[in-house]
Motif scaffolding. Sequence first.
Motif, PDB file in Angstrom:
ATOM      1  N   ILE A  66       0.858  -1.223   0.073  1.00 46.11           N
ATOM      2  CA  ILE A  66       0.022   0.150  -0.113  1.00 46.11           C
ATOM      3  C   ILE A  66       0.873   1.296   0.113  1.00 46.11           C
ATOM      4  O   ILE A  66       0.446   2.353  -0.353  1.00 46.11           O
ATOM      5  N   GLY A  67       2.204   1.292   0.300  1.00 46.62           N
ATOM      6  CA  GLY A  67       3.029   2.464   0.087  1.00 46.62           C
ATOM      7  C   GLY A  67       3.438   2.935   1.643  1.00 46.62           C
ATOM      8  O   GLY A  67       3.923   4.080   1.667  1.00 46.62           O
ATOM      9  N   LYS A  68       3.605   2.018   2.633  1.00 49.88           N
ATOM     10  CA  LYS A  68       3.844   2.511   4.005  1.00 49.88           C
ATOM     11  C   LYS A  68       5.298   2.932   4.047  1.00 49.88           C
ATOM     12  O   LYS A  68       5.742   4.220   4.490  1.00 49.88           O
ATOM     13  N   THR A  69       6.283   1.977   3.654  1.00 53.61           N
ATOM     14  CA  THR A  69       7.459   2.302   3.541  1.00 53.61           C
ATOM     15  C   THR A  69       8.169   3.430   2.614  1.00 53.61           C
ATOM     16  O   THR A  69       8.871   4.381   3.046  1.00 53.61           O
ATOM     17  N   THR A  70       7.430   3.576   1.459  1.00 54.68           N
ATOM     18  CA  THR A  70       7.694   4.485   0.464  1.00 54.68           C
ATOM     19  C   THR A  70       7.297   6.074   1.057  1.00 54.68           C
ATOM     20  O   THR A  70       7.963   6.666   0.947  1.00 54.68           O
TER      21      THR A  70
END
Length: 351
Positions: A66-70
Amino acid sequence: MQFYSSPSQPPNREQRHEDIFQKIDLSLAPEIIGFSRRETELKMLENWLLNKGKSRLISVLGVSGIGKTTLVKRFVDQHLDRFEVIIWRNLKFPESLTSLVNDLLKVSEKEPKGTVSDRLKQLLGFFTEKHCLIILDDVQNLFTRGALVGQYERDYQDYQNFFRAIADLEHQSNVILISREKCREMECLDEQLYPIKSLELSGLEDVEILRTMGGGLLKDEDNWLKLIQLYQGNPGYLKQIAFIIHNIFDGHVADFLAENSLIITPEMQFGFQQLFERLSPIEQQLILELSQLDKPVTREDLTESLQLSSMDLINGLQSLQQRYIVTKIRENRLLFKVCPVLREYLIRCQK
């Protein structure tokens, strides 16, 4: 490992000694190639981390891809000069809390002293002395497989007290936890009163997602939004599907959609299998039942169809929501449904 010595004073910071202390270790942080449409979330992190009354413990939560680290890495890249110490660590293969504390102290040029308790006090003292940002990614790996969400493995139970201390004790530093699962230490009924914040990421509905991940691979832009909605705006899923459309359909999104089938890639299947194996037996019963239903259902509906006690049913539903794979819908009654992409996997692969 990257170490920087900043020659000038960070903006909006109190005047200090002429030589500014700064240590940055992003050796385990990913490089961000593309980023889109998370400006609201970035602003929230900025408010929580940089403004007065900032939060000490922040969780960034959501399903895989979902894009947490990004998102967190984007924030860090934009604000390198706002912290005296920045350290990024990944818990994909967790180490003991003792090893982590020793590591953080050494990167900060502090020689670990005495017992484990002494070193924790030493680290928390350093968090008071310096403005630090510590990022711990893949925190869900601290939790027990086959149990309800957020229960720590025996070897990692010390982390629970560590996270509580970060939130409860007064200091000027911040810890960001990135996780697919929510635990009690990430929850707070009144975020205005306590220095704990949770940012739960949902899917994006903007064609810019496909453009930033290589829009030249895909054609039929008028159909891009349908594709995004089909895969719930999950950038991780969409990246995999974009390559399939490029390789098998010559980039024609309309032809892919004409198949009228929700394609589950091998990589998705592997991830969903790992996720299913992390669930408790109660959660597995619930998720399999929900996957057989083509519309959202009430708690009463599930009570009738499953031989579960009220306690098991309620705890199971709560746990699935805290893994972000079951969502609730408020209509005349409260309804529950399973994530559509996961549902498709369960129908095909978990019969």
